[in-house]
Design an enzyme around this catalytic site. Structure first.
Site, PDB file in Angstrom:
ATOM      1  N   ASP A  57       0.846  -1.188   0.000  1.00  0.00           N
ATOM      2  CA  ASP A  57       0.000   0.000   0.000  1.00  0.00           C
ATOM      3  C   ASP A  57       0.880   1.236   0.000  1.00  0.00           C
ATOM      4  OD1 ASP A  57       0.847   0.430   2.591  1.00  0.00           O
ATOM      5  OD2 ASP A  57      -1.128   0.241   3.501  1.00  0.00           O
ATOM      6  N   ASN A 108      -4.044  12.441   1.098  1.00  0.00           N
ATOM      7  CA  ASN A 108      -5.407  12.596   0.590  1.00  0.00           C
ATOM      8  C   ASN A 108      -6.138  13.713   1.328  1.00  0.00           C
ATOM      9  OD1 ASN A 108      -7.215  11.569  -1.357  1.00  0.00           O
ATOM     10  ND2 ASN A 108      -8.366  10.480   0.215  1.00  0.00           N
ATOM     11  N   ASP A 126      -6.882  10.347  -6.000  1.00  0.00           N
ATOM     12  CA  ASP A 126      -7.219   9.420  -7.085  1.00  0.00           C
ATOM     13  C   ASP A 126      -6.104   9.351  -8.121  1.00  0.00           C
ATOM     14  OD1 ASP A 126      -9.617   8.807  -5.935  1.00  0.00           O
ATOM     15  OD2 ASP A 126     -10.853   9.997  -7.293  1.00  0.00           O
ATOM     16  N   ASP A 181      -6.028   2.122  -0.883  1.00  0.00           N
ATOM     17  CA  ASP A 181      -4.699   2.327  -1.462  1.00  0.00           C
ATOM     18  C   ASP A 181      -3.869   1.053  -1.385  1.00  0.00           C
ATOM     19  OD1 ASP A 181      -4.652   2.676   1.392  1.00  0.00           O
ATOM     20  OD2 ASP A 181      -2.611   3.430   1.221  1.00  0.00           O
TER      21      ASP A 181
END
Length: 276
Positions: free
Chosen positions: A138, A146, A155, A182
């Site tokens: 990840d 984010n 994104d 993620d």
């Protein structure tokens, strides 16, 4: 034979009239005999899907309805077949199938398909005696990024991670998935630990080079071991990823030894020098 039948397979009418049925069926003589057996049991076959072989050698998917035609004395004199070209239908079905198993943001396969494919690859590895490896990773500190930059930028990070996976893996062999959020995983058929590590490092350095602030990847890597089921394979690889993350991130952790917790960072990245 009508003009529609001729154009469907690319033969002139006279050519088609002199072409054996078995030469048009993708299953050849065996398929023709199968159709005959069914017609001997009942006089009609509805919606029989197969492929016809065109004059060019290409295959055309068709839906066929067949009926036995009898004369006034009740004896069968011929078989009547109506063929419908279903190429477009099959194309749409394939598109819908792809949509159901793919993640729209990254273009990778989704978690639903991951579990199905992992089970298939484990069975294939056991049957053929080939190695099989898996990566699970990840994005380090993705939530903070984010929250600071917004979901659109977030994104973009995930989409870029998907692109890096595509660029770092073997076409038509390795299979990349967005597992959720993620988190990503890659199944590496016929790849041992060393080969899988090369791919893992390629993904790690490729993503780091994209320079999304200080975002990096933490990766767990495991080669399949006999006796390990799909659930344990996933759980152990997941624990390796978290070991990599707890050790500072931006590194690959690999299973070592017999114990499930015996882990080692195979190649930690060089420490960055502090700058004034």
């Amino acid at each position: 034979v009508n003009s529609g039948g001729s154009s469907m397979v690319g033969f002139e009418k006279d050519e088609l009239l002199h072409t054996p049925i078995k030469a048009l069926l993708v299953g050849g003589t065996e398929e023709l005999n199968y159709i005959k057996r069914i017609l001997n049991e009942r006089p009609t076959i509805k919606n029989y899907e197969t492929e016809l072989i065109k004059k060019t050698g290409e295959h055309t998917p068709v839906n066929i309805s067949l009926s036995m035609v009898s004369g006034v004395d009740g004896k069968v004199i011929s078989t009547f077949a109506i063929c419908k070209d279903i190429t477009e239908q099959k194309r749409l079905e394939e598109e819908l199938k792809e949509m159901s198993i793919k993640d729209s943001l990254t273009g990778l396969y989704n978690q639903r398909y991951f579990h199905d494919r992992l089970a298939v690859e484990i069975e294939r590895a056991k049957r053929q005696g080939h190695p099989l490896s898996m990566l699970l990773f990840d994005v380090d500190d993705f939530k903070t990024y984010n929250d600071c930059h917004g979901h659109l930028d977030g994104d973009n990070v995930l989409a870029t991670a998907g692109k890096v996976i595509f660029e770092s893996t073997r076409d038509f062999v390795d299979i990349g998935f967005r597992y959720g959020g993620d988190e990503f995983t890659v199944i590496l058929p016929e790849a041992d630990e060393d080969q899988a590590y090369v791919v893992a490092e390629r993904i790690r350095t490729g993503f780091e080079a994209c320079k999304f602030d200080d975002l990096t990847l933490s990766l767990g890597l495991m080669q399949y071991k006999e006796g390990v089921n799909a659930r344990s394979f996933m759980r152990i690889t997941d624990s390796l990823m978290y070991e990599a993350k707890r050790s500072g991130g931006n590194r690959v952790y690999v299973l070592r030894g017999e114990g499930q917790d015996a882990t080692e960072v195979k190649a930690a990245p060089e420490e960055k020098e502090d700058t004034a």
